[in-house]
Scaffold this motif. Structure first.
Motif, short mmCIF file in Angstrom:
data_model
loop_
_atom_site.label_atom_id
_atom_site.label_comp_id
_atom_site.label_asym_id
_atom_site.label_seq_id
_atom_site.Cartn_x
_atom_site.Cartn_y
_atom_site.Cartn_z
N ILE A 33 41.40 35.80 100.94
CA ILE A 33 42.53 36.43 100.26
C ILE A 33 42.71 37.85 100.77
CG2 ILE A 33 43.33 37.25 98.01
CD1 ILE A 33 41.97 34.78 96.77
N THR A 34 41.59 38.54 101.04
CA THR A 34 41.69 39.90 101.57
C THR A 34 42.38 39.91 102.93
OG1 THR A 34 39.64 40.47 100.42
CG2 THR A 34 40.34 41.94 102.19
N ALA A 35 41.98 38.97 103.77
CA ALA A 35 42.60 38.90 105.09
C ALA A 35 44.09 38.60 105.00
CB ALA A 35 41.89 37.84 105.94
N THR A 36 44.46 37.69 104.07
CA THR A 36 45.87 37.35 103.91
C THR A 36 46.66 38.56 103.43
OG1 THR A 36 45.26 35.07 103.40
CG2 THR A 36 47.47 35.79 102.77
N LEU A 37 46.10 39.31 102.47
CA LEU A 37 46.79 40.48 101.97
C LEU A 37 47.02 41.51 103.07
CD1 LEU A 37 45.09 41.08 98.49
CD2 LEU A 37 47.49 40.59 98.90
N MET A 38 46.01 41.69 103.90
CA MET A 38 46.15 42.68 104.97
C MET A 38 47.18 42.25 106.00
SD MET A 38 42.22 43.89 105.58
CE MET A 38 41.32 44.85 104.36
N GLU A 39 47.30 40.95 106.21
CA GLU A 39 48.23 40.46 107.22
C GLU A 39 49.66 40.35 106.70
OE1 GLU A 39 47.08 36.84 108.98
OE2 GLU A 39 45.26 37.64 109.93
N ARG A 40 49.83 39.73 105.56
CA ARG A 40 51.17 39.36 105.09
C ARG A 40 51.72 40.29 104.02
NH1 ARG A 40 50.33 33.34 103.22
NH2 ARG A 40 52.47 33.74 102.48
N GLY A 41 50.88 41.04 103.39
CA GLY A 41 51.36 41.81 102.24
C GLY A 41 52.06 43.08 102.61
N GLY A 42 51.67 43.67 103.72
CA GLY A 42 52.25 44.96 104.07
C GLY A 42 51.94 46.01 103.03
N LEU A 43 50.70 46.01 102.54
CA LEU A 43 50.32 46.86 101.42
C LEU A 43 49.61 48.11 101.91
CD1 LEU A 43 48.96 44.07 99.06
CD2 LEU A 43 51.24 45.08 99.06
N ASN A 44 49.72 49.14 101.10
CA ASN A 44 48.97 50.37 101.31
C ASN A 44 47.83 50.43 100.31
OD1 ASN A 44 50.81 51.26 103.32
ND2 ASN A 44 52.21 51.95 101.69
N THR A 45 46.84 51.21 100.65
CA THR A 45 45.71 51.38 99.74
C THR A 45 46.22 51.98 98.42
OG1 THR A 45 44.23 51.75 101.60
CG2 THR A 45 43.49 52.50 99.42
N GLY A 46 45.80 51.36 97.32
CA GLY A 46 46.21 51.83 96.00
C GLY A 46 47.44 51.16 95.45
N ASP A 47 48.09 50.26 96.22
CA ASP A 47 49.22 49.52 95.67
C ASP A 47 48.75 48.54 94.60
OD1 ASP A 47 51.02 50.79 97.24
OD2 ASP A 47 51.24 49.19 98.72
N ASN A 48 49.66 48.23 93.70
CA ASN A 48 49.34 47.28 92.63
C ASN A 48 49.76 45.88 93.03
OD1 ASN A 48 48.48 49.46 91.14
ND2 ASN A 48 50.42 49.67 90.02
N VAL A 49 48.88 44.93 92.76
CA VAL A 49 49.13 43.52 93.09
C VAL A 49 48.95 42.70 91.83
CG1 VAL A 49 48.39 41.53 94.44
CG2 VAL A 49 48.42 43.80 95.49
N VAL A 50 49.95 41.92 91.47
CA VAL A 50 49.88 41.07 90.28
C VAL A 50 49.21 39.75 90.65
CG1 VAL A 50 51.28 39.67 88.72
CG2 VAL A 50 51.81 42.07 89.04
N LEU A 51 48.22 39.37 89.85
CA LEU A 51 47.52 38.09 90.01
C LEU A 51 48.05 37.13 88.95
CD1 LEU A 51 43.85 39.39 90.49
CD2 LEU A 51 45.71 39.26 92.16
N LEU A 52 48.78 36.13 89.39
CA LEU A 52 49.43 35.19 88.49
C LEU A 52 48.78 33.82 88.69
CD1 LEU A 52 51.78 35.63 86.48
CD2 LEU A 52 53.29 34.54 88.14
N TYR A 53 47.69 33.59 87.97
CA TYR A 53 46.89 32.37 88.15
C TYR A 53 46.57 31.77 86.79
CZ TYR A 53 45.91 33.73 93.00
OH TYR A 53 46.02 34.06 94.32
N PRO A 54 46.44 30.45 86.77
CA PRO A 54 45.85 29.84 85.58
C PRO A 54 44.36 30.18 85.54
CG PRO A 54 46.22 28.17 87.26
CD PRO A 54 46.84 29.44 87.78
N PRO A 55 43.71 30.06 84.38
CA PRO A 55 42.28 30.39 84.31
C PRO A 55 41.49 29.53 85.30
CG PRO A 55 43.22 30.09 82.11
CD PRO A 55 44.26 29.64 83.08
#
Length: 1542
Positions: free
Chosen positions: A989-1011
């Motif tokens: 998931i970390t690798a995917t975020l770094m590749e596809r998310g285009g995120l900067n350090t400190g950005d907020n990411v919503v986790l929308l998952y069932p338990p």
């Protein structure tokens, strides 16, 4: 006005005869024609707006006694015109108060019984309605002429008000019908007044005087302006509440002396007596002696001897004639047949029911007589057969079903009398309800009975040598007559043989009975006057009795008058209802002649309102030969039998006198002449003199039987040989009734002769005439004043025209609520009456009773036709009706609660003291009082010696790395998962975020998952990528409209740059259904993590400091606020370490978690704690319980879990769903004996009742009663208290878990004043509270005054402040409002320890030092959470907690599934979910009002009944009261019923 001083009395009578027979236009014509010759010289005014008073009374003073004797009073009331005009004007005006809101399906009407009597069916149906028209016309006309009349009246008679109430007039002048608002109040009016109501409109409604209690000021104005923002103007509920507020904006303000002082020990105090209260002034009464009982030579020695004599010498003389249903003679029973059949029955009872050695009956045994009123002949035979057999007959009514009204009380009578045999007829036996086997059912409360049929064909002719034993009358019991008490208990009054004979002799002498006379009896021949005259005295005097059953009266109300005419009867025995029915039906009988009657005995002449029926009947039938002097009212009592009866007067002699008394004086128990206010006058006719041979006194009805004064109302007591002797089988009650010794004012007995209480209230007038003004059983004691139920019935029925209710189907009783009696009126509503008509009628009844009787009604309820419980003779069963009202089984179709007008004993509102007290004085005060500062500290967190370990677990990002090398596993849905795959998934998931998310350090990411594991992996994947995870509950696929907006709000507030979710959820977010609720085109970048490539991130992010933000915790509070708090790496690490030490979570441990993993402590336990501590966790999503309810408990049993964590919602699901299946679960092998600790995670007060129920229900499965404990956290600190219990005390003393949580009982009255006073268990007004768990290591708690911010002592309730290293850093807001953060997270005490930083939890609680010892050996400081500060209700200056009121409401009725309370503009609103049928909706209104008033001393303003599931509840099982409030004001609840308590 018209003047009638010289109008002949015949014209007056003619005028009255026109009433009700012709149209209004016809009446005007005939009236003008009759009065034309008398009013030509008089000025005429507008008579339509004035009342016509035509009562002519002659006042005569009599001795020093304050009695007023009136000679012949021609009492003719023709005030119908004025009353109708007033009601018509009311109907034209717009209602100023909102009608109740009712869903149409809630209005259920029962079918009408086809055999409904003409218009009435009980003893109080019409007495007084004629009399009351005069009073009501004046009252209603006065209220219409004077717009401020009711406003001023209400101000003078108010119950409670605040000091600021006088500011609410808004500058409206009293004299202007359409006032103009002053500018100061116009702003409030513009916002609030959705419906503009002027003074004139207000006064048009009869309920204007029922005012709510409001405390308005400019502060409230500002508050209301803020509250109303966003509420739709078109809201139906809001409009109605605004109507209510505008109408009641001038609250009543009583004198201060009417307030009760709220003492710390007593809730209410007795008010000071009013110096203007009338007091008796006469001398002490002297006992009144009746005429001597004459001795006649031919009087028989026993009643059986009289029957034997007539049976032998007058065998063909008619004794009884019975009528069929059409009113025609059915059969005639001669004295010869009566004697022979009675003889056969006596022989059969004694010789044929058993064997010679073991007879079933013996002399002295009690036998029930069960015969219908329509078959008097069989009853006569059975009664005299029992007398001849010397067994004791107990006549009772025929039971129609197992659930008959009063059936259980009849069973109590049979049991107390020892009855085991019942006599009945064959026809009656066939009609009794039976089981499928053909046997008679066992009636509720009855002993087992043997049934004997007494028809002639089943009787045995006695042998020639057998003769009945007829002894001279003695003191042995002859028969038992049943009597129902005020409470509904049925007792048997035993009448001895000598009493029965003496009573017949006294009646014969008083009534002048002669042999061969004919008597028409309309009454029940099984009891009271119907038996005494129609069965006993008639046989003694060989009278021919014609019995008219009740069923005949239903079909032909004139049947008894026809019998008098046909048989030329000399005596008729009737009730007022029979007079009324005959009067209504007399048009069809023009040739009726009643001149033969010498005595028309009115059995219920003791009813004060019988005078109206007697007068009206005389006016109608005087032209048919009825003589005025033959009307003879009487007074009777089940205990004393006949008390007094008017003797028939000589022809042409003046009629007896009447007294016109002040009802205000009567309410205080004194006799006062009414010369001023004719509206509140009571005209009372005498009931003649007391019976021959009797001695009578008047004693005080309460307390010791002290003799009354001559101008004082008291209970009539009688000494006579002709009365009852005892309550059979009840010696204790007998002594208080049949053995009363009157005492004088000094308390000394006046003699040794015992008297019998009659239950009649009255006085002795001039000439020793007896006047009765009421009965003890109909006495309503309200605020120390007496009111008669019959008076209130008459007032209600005089509100003409009665198109809403049936005249004879009305019940008046009182219920005890909050230390006083409250009056309730219940009536049957006609099926064609509309809701508006019903509401208008109820409004007028309230107004009339308040004006005439000076008392407020508590509740007025209308029920569908034919639903009130009836007596066997058709009257309303008052006790059963009251029981149904209190139990919630009345099922009304309309109801009006008016607690504000009658509840006048509320404690005085609390006046808050100024808070500008210096710290020094507060500290010294605590020390002087011996109180310690309320603070508690958890044990030391300790120092970790391994510096390498500190470095590895300092940051949340390193926790998982550190745990990879340990043996740590997680299980989800029975699928194990080790940490290594979890770590690998997080890296993907970390690798995917770094590749596809285009995120900067400190950005907020919503986790929308069932338990599940994906949620945990995504959380750590975000930490590795250097972004801030925000866990959000996914929307419910079946309810996107309600759940998706919350998701969108969190995404927007958190400014999330990316959403991590699964493929199914991603499709839902972009679906067409989602587009209907939110804008799906503006979602942030959405990444699904279902199929990720096997890639490792180039590097793992390491925060530079431990104070960096780790994650955001978003949650919706119970007040409806969405708040997100910032959790740093240091706080996360400290929190996990604190939980590990508190719960002893080592790597060998195995725990089960059944919590939502999205916020709070649930998220910490699910995602952080197990990874930090290295133990094995079994994760059970609470949603799994919806499909498989036992999954949580089965998991505990299967894996032998010692420690588990759950929520209250999970515990409630198991309690309700599995509580009845414990035996089945036990059979499956489910065993919970392994569970050491079951911790409930919550941010609220511990639910003691739920936890105790859970422990008791699953005790059979091995669950230890000490296993369940609680935890407490808040938004500012996710974990403050957490308790893990040990099974054995020895383990607790050695371990770190600490002592078991303690339970205390606090006084609720003190708690409302923010004081804590411990009381014993079971004490009144006590509230059980359970400790919220042991304070976590490294946590310090202190109780602080939320206003002064100074520390409090341990005897005070205050806000819980916490100081801890794992507190949240602050609120996360869009605009970065640091002031809010500083106030809640970094605040300081105003004195004491000014340097320590505290976080405000927003919860109220207190700390108590217990006798238990903690692990270190010190006494344990227990923290008790009481409730949220934001949710407390400030009412009457006191602090109330919603959960306490809701607990009381939920207990009020079995059909209340859940409840919630909130306030709006000083109105307490109660919302109750109805789990039963909608027919029960209106039953809840009085019960909810009662319980809140009784237990919390608050008057409920609005009661809302809704469907189950309407009250919103968040994921933690907490009620969202503010959401509910907003939905109610926006009219979005679709309520079943909304009741506005006026």
């Amino acid at each position: 006005d018209y003047y009638y001083d010289s109008t002949p009395i015949n014209v007056v009578v003619s005028l009255s005869s026109l009433l009700g027979d012709i149209t209004q236009k016809g009446y005007e014509k005939k009236k003008a024609k009759l009065l034309a010759s008398y009013i030509q010289h008089l000025p005429i005014t507008n008579h339509k707006t004035h009342q016509i008073n035509m009562s002519i009374s002659v006042f005569l003073s009599s001795s020093l006694v304050c009695l007023t004797l009136f000679a012949l009073t021609v009492y003719v009331d023709i005030h119908t015109e004025a009353v109708q005009a007033a009601l018509a004007k009311h109907k034209e005006e717009k209602m100023a108060l909102p009608m109740p809101t009712k869903r149409r399906s809630a209005f259920v009407q029962s079918p009408i019984d086809t055999c409904t009597p003409p218009d009435t069916s009980s003893a109080s149906e019409d007495e007084g309605s004629l009399r009351r028209k005069a009073a009501l016309s004046a009252v209603l006309a006065q209220s219409l002429q004077s717009p401020d009349y009711w406003i001023n009246r209400s101000v003078q008679s108010s119950s409670t008000s605040s000091s600021a109430s006088s500011t609410l007039s808004h500058g409206e002048p009293k004299t202007q019908p359409q006032p103009q608002l002053q500018p100061a109040a116009s702003v409030l009016a513009d916002v609030l007044a959705f419906t503009r109501i002027g003074w004139k409109c207000m006064c048009g409604c009869a309920l204007v005087f029922c005012c709510f209690l409001f405390t308005y000021s400019m502060f409230v104005t500002v508050a209301v302006l803020g509250v109303c923002a966003g509420v739709p103007v078109s809201s139906r509920v809001s409009t109605k509440i605004q109507q209510l507020l505008n109408t009641l904006k001038r609250p009543k303000r009583p004198p201060l002396s009417e307030f009760f002082v709220d003492d710390s020990e007593e809730i209410v105090e007795v008010p000071q007596p009013d110096p203007n209260t009338p007091k008796p002034e006469g001398r002490q009464i002297i006992p009144v002696k009746g005429e001597p009982l004459g001795v006649v030579s031919n009087w028989p020695p026993a009643l059986q001897a009289a029957l034997a004599r007539w049976g032998a010498t007058q065998a063909k003389s008619p004794a009884l004639t019975a009528l069929d249903i059409t009113g025609k003679p059915l059969y005639t029973l001669t004295y010869g047949k009566l004697w022979s059949r009675s003889l056969k029955l006596a022989y059969t009872l004694l010789n044929k029911l058993g064997t010679k050695t073991e007879p079933v009956l013996q002399p002295g045994d009690r036998v029930a007589l069960v015969y219908p009123n329509s078959d008097p002949g069989m009853f006569w035979v059975a009664f005299y057969g029992c007398l001849l057999a010397e067994v004791i007959p107990v006549p009772i009514e025929v039971p129609l079903s197992r659930q008959d009204a009063g059936s259980q009380q009849i069973g109590f009578l049979l049991g107390s009398c020892g009855v085991s045999l019942a006599l009945t007829s064959e026809v009656c036996l066939k009609g009794l309800p039976k089981t499928p086997n053909g046997e008679i059912i066992q009636f509720k409360g009855w002993p087992r009975m043997k049934w004997v049929v007494t028809d002639t064909k089943y009787l045995t002719k006695p042998s020639k040598d057998w003769q009945p034993h007829i002894p001279t009358a003695n003191t042995d019991t002859a028969y038992i007559e049943y009597k129902a008490s005020k409470e509904g208990t049925v007792m048997g009054v035993a009448v001895s043989k000598i009493s029965m004979l003496t009573h017949c002799q006294a009646l014969s002498q008083a009534c002048g009975y002669c042999e061969g006379e004919t008597l028409v009896n309309v009454l029940d021949c099984k009891k009271d006057m119907g038996m005494w005259h129609g069965v006993l005295t008639s046989v003694m005097n060989r009278i021919h009795t014609i019995t008219v059953p009740y069923a005949v009266m239903k079909a032909c109300p004139m049947s008894w008058v026809q019998r008098v005419h046909i048989h030329k009867a000399r005596v008729a025995l009737v009730k007022c209802r029979d007079l009324h029915w005959a009067m209504m039906a007399h048009k069809d009988q023009r040739d009726t002649n009643l001149s033969s009657i010498r005595m028309l005995i009115v059995a219920d002449g003791a009813n004060p309102w019988s005078v109206s029926s007697c007068d009206a009947f005389l006016n109608v039938f005087q032209s048919h030969g009825l003589k005025p002097e033959v009307i003879c009212p009487c007074a009777t009592s089940p205990e004393a039998l006949t008390v007094a009866i008017r003797r028939p007067g000589a022809r042409g002699a003046p009629l007896p006198a009447r007294a016109i008394l002040s009802m205000g004086g009567l309410s205080h128990g004194v006799i006062r002449v009414n010369t001023e206010d004719k509206n509140s006058a009571l005209t009372v006719q005498d009931v003649g003199h007391i019976m021959p041979g009797a001695l009578m006194c008047i004693v005080k009805p309460d307390g010791s039987p002290q003799l009354c004064k001559t101008d004082e109302i008291g209970e009539i007591v009688i000494n006579s040989r002709a009365g009852g002797t005892m309550y059979y089988g009840l010696p204790g009650v007998t002594k208080n009734t049949f053995e009363v010794i009157p005492v004088n004012q000094a308390g000394a007995p006046i003699g040794e002769i015992p008297f019998t209480r009659t239950g009649l209230l009255g006085f002795v007038g001039p000439g020793s005439l007896v006047f009765v003004v009421g009965k003890i059983e109909g006495l309503l004691m309200v605020s120390g004043r007496r009111h008669n139920a019959d008076d209130l019935v008459a007032t209600a029925l005089a509100v003409e025209p009665v198109k809403t209710v049936y005249r004879g189907r009305i019940a008046v009783f009182s219920v005890t609520v909050f230390y006083d009696e409250r009056i309730v009126i219940v009536a049957e509503q006609r099926p064609d009456a509309s809701e508006e008509d019903s509401f208008q009628w109820m409004s007028r009844v309230l107004q009339a009773i308040d004006s005439i009787h000076q008392v407020g009604l508590y509740c007025l309820a209308l029920v569908p036709a034919n639903t009130l419980p009836k007596t066997p003779l058709g009257g309303i069963h008052i006790c059963e009706t009251k029981q149904n009202f209190l139990e919630g089984n009345l099922h009304p179709c309309n109801i009006l609660m008016c607690p504000h007008t009658c509840v006048t004993n509320l404690p005085k509102p609390r006046q808050k003291q100024p808070v500008d007290v210096g710290p020094a004085s507060m500290l010294v005060g605590n020390l002087v009082a011996g109180k310690r500062i309320a603070q508690a500290i958890g044990r030391e967190l300790g120092v970790v010696e391994d510096q390498d370990l500190i470095r590895k677990v300092m940051f949340a990002t390193q926790t998982l790395n550190h745990t990879v090398n340990l043996n740590c596993n997680q299980k989800l849905n029975n699928r194990p998962l080790s940490v290594l795959p979890l770590f690998s998934l997080a890296e993907k998931i970390t690798a995917t975020l770094m590749e596809r998310g285009g995120l900067n350090t400190g950005d907020n990411v919503v986790l929308l998952y069932p338990p599940g594991i994906d949620l945990i992996a995504a959380f750590y994947g975000c930490l590795y990528a250097g972004v801030i995870p925000v866990t959000v509950r996914p929307p419910h696929p079946q309810n996107l409209a309600a759940t998706l907006p919350t998701v969108r709000m969190i995404i927007d507030v958190s400014k999330a740059a990316c959403i991590l979710t699964t493929q199914p959820l991603m499709r839902i977010l972009r679906s067409r259904e989602a587009a209907a609720s939110v804008n799906v085109k503006t979602w942030p970048t959405i990444i699904d993590t279902d199929d990720l490539p096997r890639k490792r991130p180039p590097h793992i992010y390491k925060p530079p400091t431990a104070e960096m933000l780790a994650y955001l915790d978003f949650s919706v509070s119970t007040t409806g606020m969405l708040t997100g708090v910032k959790m740093s790496h240091a706080a996360v690490s400290t929190l996990c370490r604190s939980i590990k030490l508190q719960c002893e979570l080592y790597s060998s441990r195995q725990i089960a978690i059944c919590l939502d993993p999205y916020c709070g402590l649930g998220f910490v336990l699910w995602c952080l704690s197990s990874v930090y501590s290295g133990h094995q966790s079994i994760l059970i999503p609470p949603l799994e319980l919806e499909s498989s309810l036992p999954v949580w408990l089965s998991t505990l049993s299967q894996y032998k879990i010692r420690d588990t964590f759950c929520s209250y919602s999970v515990m409630e699901l198991c309690t309700k769903g599995l509580g009845t299946q414990t035996e089945m679960l036990k059979a499956r092998g489910l065993n919970l004996s392994c569970v050491r600790s079951c911790v409930v995670i919550a941010e609220e007060r511990p639910r003691l009742t739920l936890t105790q129920s859970f422990s008791k229900l699953f005790k059979d499965l091995g669950l230890s009663p000490r296993a369940v404990s609680t935890a407490f956290g808040s938004r500012v600190n996710l974990a403050i208290c957490l308790q893990v219990r040990c099974l054995f005390a020895s383990l607790c003393s050695q371990g770190t878990a600490g002592p078991d949580p303690s339970t205390v009982y606090v006084d609720m009255k003190s708690l409302r004043h923010d004081r804590v006073r411990l009381v014993e268990r079971g004490a009144p007004q006590s509230l059980p509270l359970m400790e919220s768990g042991t304070i976590l290591p490294g946590v310090r708690v202190i109780i602080v005054n939320p206003e002064t911010r100074g520390p409090l002592g341990d005897s005070h309730l205050g806000e819980i402040w916490v100081s801890s290293a794992h507190s949240a850093s602050g609120y996360y807001t869009i605009y970065g409002e640091e002031s809010l953060q500083a106030d809640h997270f970094n605040t300081r005490l105003s004195f004491g320890e000014p340097h320590t930083l505290w976080a405000r939890t927003g919860y109220l609680g207190f700390i108590k030092r217990t006798e238990l010892l903690d692990a270190s050996g010190d006494r344990h400081d227990a923290l008790f959470v009481v409730g949220s500060l934001d949710e407390t209700l400030e009412l009457r200056g006191l602090r109330y907690h919603p959960i306490d009121i809701e607990t009381s409401v939920s207990r009020a009725h079995r059909s209340i599934a859940e409840s919630a309370v909130f306030t709006w503009t000083n109105l307490l609103v109660v919302v109750a979910e109805l789990s039963g049928s909608e027919q029960e909706a209106l039953d809840l209104v009085p019960l909810v009002t009662n319980v809140v008033l009784e237990e919390h001393h608050l008057i409920v303003g609005v009661v809302v009944i809704v469907d189950p599931g309407v009250i919103p509840i968040n994921s933690r099982g907490e009620k969202q009261r503010m959401h509910l409030r907003d939905s109610f004001l926006a009219d979005q609840l679709d309520p079943i019923y909304v009741a506005y308590n006026m």
